[in-house]
Design a protein around this motif. Structure first.
Motif, PDB file in Angstrom:
ATOM      1  N   THR A 156       0.870  -1.167   0.000  1.00  0.00           N
ATOM      2  CA  THR A 156       0.000   0.000   0.000  1.00  0.00           C
ATOM      3  C   THR A 156       0.910   1.220   0.000  1.00  0.00           C
ATOM      4  O   THR A 156       2.088   1.127   0.371  1.00  0.00           O
ATOM      5  CB  THR A 156      -0.921   0.045   1.229  1.00  0.00           C
ATOM      6  N   ASN A 182      -0.141   4.312   1.426  1.00  0.00           N
ATOM      7  CA  ASN A 182      -0.437   5.094   2.614  1.00  0.00           C
ATOM      8  C   ASN A 182      -1.093   4.176   3.641  1.00  0.00           C
ATOM      9  O   ASN A 182      -1.803   3.229   3.270  1.00  0.00           O
ATOM     10  CB  ASN A 182      -1.370   6.256   2.240  1.00  0.00           C
ATOM     11  N   GLU A 199      -3.578   4.634   5.357  1.00  0.00           N
ATOM     12  CA  GLU A 199      -5.033   4.712   5.310  1.00  0.00           C
ATOM     13  C   GLU A 199      -5.638   3.902   4.168  1.00  0.00           C
ATOM     14  O   GLU A 199      -6.857   3.747   4.082  1.00  0.00           O
ATOM     15  CB  GLU A 199      -5.468   6.180   5.149  1.00  0.00           C
ATOM     16  N   ASP A 200      -4.801   3.364   3.283  1.00  0.00           N
ATOM     17  CA  ASP A 200      -5.302   2.716   2.069  1.00  0.00           C
ATOM     18  C   ASP A 200      -5.971   1.373   2.360  1.00  0.00           C
ATOM     19  O   ASP A 200      -5.500   0.601   3.211  1.00  0.00           O
ATOM     20  CB  ASP A 200      -4.163   2.491   1.066  1.00  0.00           C
ATOM     21  N   ASN A 201      -7.053   1.098   1.616  1.00  0.00           N
ATOM     22  CA  ASN A 201      -7.674  -0.229   1.685  1.00  0.00           C
ATOM     23  C   ASN A 201      -7.572  -0.970   0.353  1.00  0.00           C
ATOM     24  O   ASN A 201      -8.269  -1.939   0.112  1.00  0.00           O
ATOM     25  CB  ASN A 201      -9.126  -0.149   2.154  1.00  0.00           C
ATOM     26  N   GLU A 253     -16.133   3.459   0.088  1.00  0.00           N
ATOM     27  CA  GLU A 253     -15.073   4.226  -0.555  1.00  0.00           C
ATOM     28  C   GLU A 253     -13.770   3.436  -0.605  1.00  0.00           C
ATOM     29  O   GLU A 253     -13.432   2.707   0.337  1.00  0.00           O
ATOM     30  CB  GLU A 253     -14.867   5.548   0.184  1.00  0.00           C
ATOM     31  N   TYR A 285      -9.582   3.699  -1.004  1.00  0.00           N
ATOM     32  CA  TYR A 285      -8.519   4.647  -0.683  1.00  0.00           C
ATOM     33  C   TYR A 285      -7.180   4.187  -1.239  1.00  0.00           C
ATOM     34  O   TYR A 285      -6.792   3.027  -1.120  1.00  0.00           O
ATOM     35  CB  TYR A 285      -8.384   4.816   0.838  1.00  0.00           C
ATOM     36  N   GLY A 314      -3.907   7.594   0.576  1.00  0.00           N
ATOM     37  CA  GLY A 314      -4.642   8.239   1.654  1.00  0.00           C
ATOM     38  C   GLY A 314      -5.805   9.065   1.173  1.00  0.00           C
ATOM     39  O   GLY A 314      -6.394   9.818   1.953  1.00  0.00           O
ATOM     40  N   LEU A 315      -6.191   8.923  -0.094  1.00  0.00           N
ATOM     41  CA  LEU A 315      -7.264   9.714  -0.705  1.00  0.00           C
ATOM     42  C   LEU A 315      -8.344   8.797  -1.274  1.00  0.00           C
ATOM     43  O   LEU A 315      -8.080   7.644  -1.637  1.00  0.00           O
ATOM     44  CB  LEU A 315      -6.707  10.582  -1.837  1.00  0.00           C
ATOM     45  N   VAL A 316      -9.573   9.322  -1.374  1.00  0.00           N
ATOM     46  CA  VAL A 316     -10.646   8.577  -2.014  1.00  0.00           C
ATOM     47  C   VAL A 316     -10.376   8.524  -3.512  1.00  0.00           C
ATOM     48  O   VAL A 316     -10.155   9.560  -4.153  1.00  0.00           O
ATOM     49  CB  VAL A 316     -12.011   9.248  -1.763  1.00  0.00           C
ATOM     50  N   THR A 347     -15.529   4.317  -5.562  1.00  0.00           N
ATOM     51  CA  THR A 347     -16.469   3.610  -4.697  1.00  0.00           C
ATOM     52  C   THR A 347     -16.825   2.278  -5.332  1.00  0.00           C
ATOM     53  O   THR A 347     -16.731   2.092  -6.548  1.00  0.00           O
ATOM     54  CB  THR A 347     -17.765   4.414  -4.466  1.00  0.00           C
ATOM     55  N   THR A 355     -11.989  13.108  -3.656  1.00  0.00           N
ATOM     56  CA  THR A 355     -12.118  13.857  -2.413  1.00  0.00           C
ATOM     57  C   THR A 355     -12.541  15.293  -2.721  1.00  0.00           C
ATOM     58  O   THR A 355     -11.972  15.942  -3.603  1.00  0.00           O
ATOM     59  CB  THR A 355     -10.780  13.863  -1.654  1.00  0.00           C
TER      60      THR A 355
END
Length: 545
Positions: A6, A8, A10-12, A55, A57, A60-62, A65, A86
């Motif tokens: 990944t 960041n 925050e990433d999924n 959402e 990521y 670290g950003l959208v 979806t 975002t």
């Protein structure tokens, strides 16, 4: 070498660094997943179960979806993903801090350039020949053919000989499949000019479109004349076109009141015969080359570099290797007092807030926001939109949504403060990073960067593109080793070592700046220049993404 990462915490979404097989179990960013299908290198996959509307990521950003349920380990595709970016406000949402990179390796360094009267320094010394209107393209090409033959610019053409052999074999009943193209050595130049090159521009603008387009063309050409890589120009005018020479003169003076380079105008309707026009233009141009050749390279600080940051033919690795490496170069330029210019506003969609938070002056955010929104609305008005920006090649190589593409493309701008916002044809003034409104189209954007003062362009690519420019060297930076090896004739620098784990982003960025210094000094020729790839396309605003 890692199999997936990944970018960041925050990433999924995970990114495959190599081809992955169905059933493989991977642990990425604390997630453990089993792949549901084979996943090709560069592509993304879910790290957790996603429900419809959830959402996604990256950086670290959208970036999108889910259209429906997506299981952990399932790939992200155009069919299961919808673009989402975002949202942004003109107000800062976080405080900006930046730690400048270590510049000890480059402090006190110089490049050998061409010093201009206004203080700018060129990485090349070019005399331009261009038309005010497309009606003069033929005459430009006549002059081009004459000068290139007389000055020894012409090269042996292996393709013509190859085709002649095919024609001969066909005519004599022989087969052609066994024929191959034999590469020829370049003909040594016999030009009497060591310190100046003559470059030719043609275009399809100047009349017939809107007056706005013609006025914009004049401002763009004024930027080319003001670019430190240009010594002066020969300009052909038909006489009746929208893009009048006095509009160009006005644009030059508005850009640089102290402009002093020679600009030679030739008006066909005022002159009379085409023969007389061409004779006059050729003689005057040769005399101008004699004078321009008197300027020689002398040392200049690296702060005199203005580096354009561009990408084209991007892939799923561009935002991980090549673009961040350019970002380090951008930060080095900011720390050294030089200039970096990041273009392609459709590819900043979704990262607006990050950039606004980095802006050094409060008035920059409203200008940036207005340009982004106006451009987006204009695209929608003609039946398009930023969400349609990824090309088929982008999508095939892992860039599924515009927000995903943009998040990686913005990495070329590094992490330093954003010191200026430039609309198309505005000239770079401030040190550090500036954002320039251009389309994402490779050639239109590169054309705009040079018109705004870039004296060298760094151009990242993951799929390969030959784009060049008649005025500034365009240095191609590959995101991956396979493409760099496959298309070695157009690639200058390979950042695939970042993906392979043998070099850091910072080490790669340092290498790139060393290469820039060599090219800027005339010691190394950019591949695009060696191939004489000299592209010039003005942007017809509101039509191009």
């Amino acid at each position: 070498m890692k199999k997936a990462i990944t970018i960041n915490q925050e990433d999924n979404l995970g990114v495959a660094l190599t081809d992955l097989k169905k059933g493989e179990q991977l642990t990425v960013n604390g997630y453990t997943v089993t792949l549901t299908v084979d996943i090709s290198a560069k592509h993304k996959f879910a790290l957790e179960n996603l429900k419809t509307g959830d959402e996604m990521y990256m950086y670290g950003l959208v970036v999108g979806t889910a259209n429906g349920p997506i299981a952990a380990g399932e790939p992200i595709t155009v069919s299961n993903t919808t673009h989402k970016a975002t949202q942004f406000s003109e107000e800062k949402t976080s405080e900006f801090t930046w730690k400048a990179p270590d510049i000890s390796k480059f402090e006190g360094r110089t490049f050998n350039g061409y010093h201009r009267a206004d203080g700018q320094v060129g990485t090349a010394n070019n005399w331009l020949v261009f038309p005010m209107v497309f009606c003069e393209n033929r005459n430009i090409n006549v002059i081009k053919k004459a000068f290139e033959k007389a000055l020894g610019y012409e090269q042996e053409d292996p393709y013509t000989q190859f085709l002649e052999n095919i024609v001969h074999n066909h005519a004599t009943g022989k087969g052609i499949d066994e024929l191959t193209l034999e590469k020829q050595e370049k003909t040594a130049s016999k030009s009497p000019f060591e310190n100046v090159k003559i470059k030719f521009i043609t275009h399809q603008a100047g009349c017939g479109g809107t007056r706005q387009d013609s006025d914009t063309l004049c401002r763009l050409l004024a930027g080319y004349l003001n670019n430190p890589n240009v010594a002066g120009a020969t300009v052909l005018s038909l006489g009746c076109q929208n893009a009048q020479t006095h509009i160009l003169d006005t644009a030059i003076k508005a850009l640089n009141p102290d402009f002093s380079k020679p600009v030679l105008y030739f008006d066909q309707q005022a002159t009379g015969s085409e023969t007389e026009l061409l004779e006059n233009a050729i003689k005057a141009t040769f005399k101008a080359l004699v004078e321009a050749n008197k300027l020689t390279r002398t040392p200049a600080p690296l702060s005199k570099l203005a580096i354009g940051l561009e990408c084209g033919g991007s892939d799923g690795f561009s935002g991980i290797s090549a673009n961040p490496a350019l970002g380090h170069v951008s930060d080095l330029m900011a720390a050294l007092g030089g200039k970096a210019i990041l273009s392609e506003f459709p590819e900043l969609c979704g990262v607006e807030q990050v950039l606004i938070n980095r802006m050094s002056e409060p008035q920059l955010a409203p200008k940036f926001a207005n340009l982004m929104r106006s451009y987006s609305n204009a695209a929608v008005a003609v039946g398009s939109g930023f969400d349609m920006n990824p090309s088929p090649g982008n999508i095939k190589d892992g860039l599924i949504t515009d927000a995903m593409k943009s998040a990686g493309a913005a990495k070329k701008g590094g992490n330093s403060a954003v010191n200026d916002i430039l609309d198309y044809t505005e000239y770079v003034k401030k040190d550090g990073l500036s954002l320039l409104c251009t389309p994402g189209n490779d050639v239109e954007s590169t054309t705009g960067l040079v018109g705004s003062g870039a004296n060298v362009v760094l151009f990242t690519t993951g799929l390969g593109t030959p784009t060049g420019n008649p005025v500034a060297p365009v240095i191609k930076v590959s995101s991956n080793t396979k493409m760099a090896e496959r298309m070695s004739d157009i690639i200058d620098i390979n950042t695939g070592s970042v993906i392979e784990g043998t070099k850091t982003i910072e080490e790669m960025g340092d290498d790139i700046l060393e290469y820039v210094i060599s090219v800027a000094s005339g010691e190394t020729e950019a591949k695009a220049d060696a191939l004489r790839q000299e592209d010039f396309i003005p942007w017809k605003r509101g039509i191009s993404l």
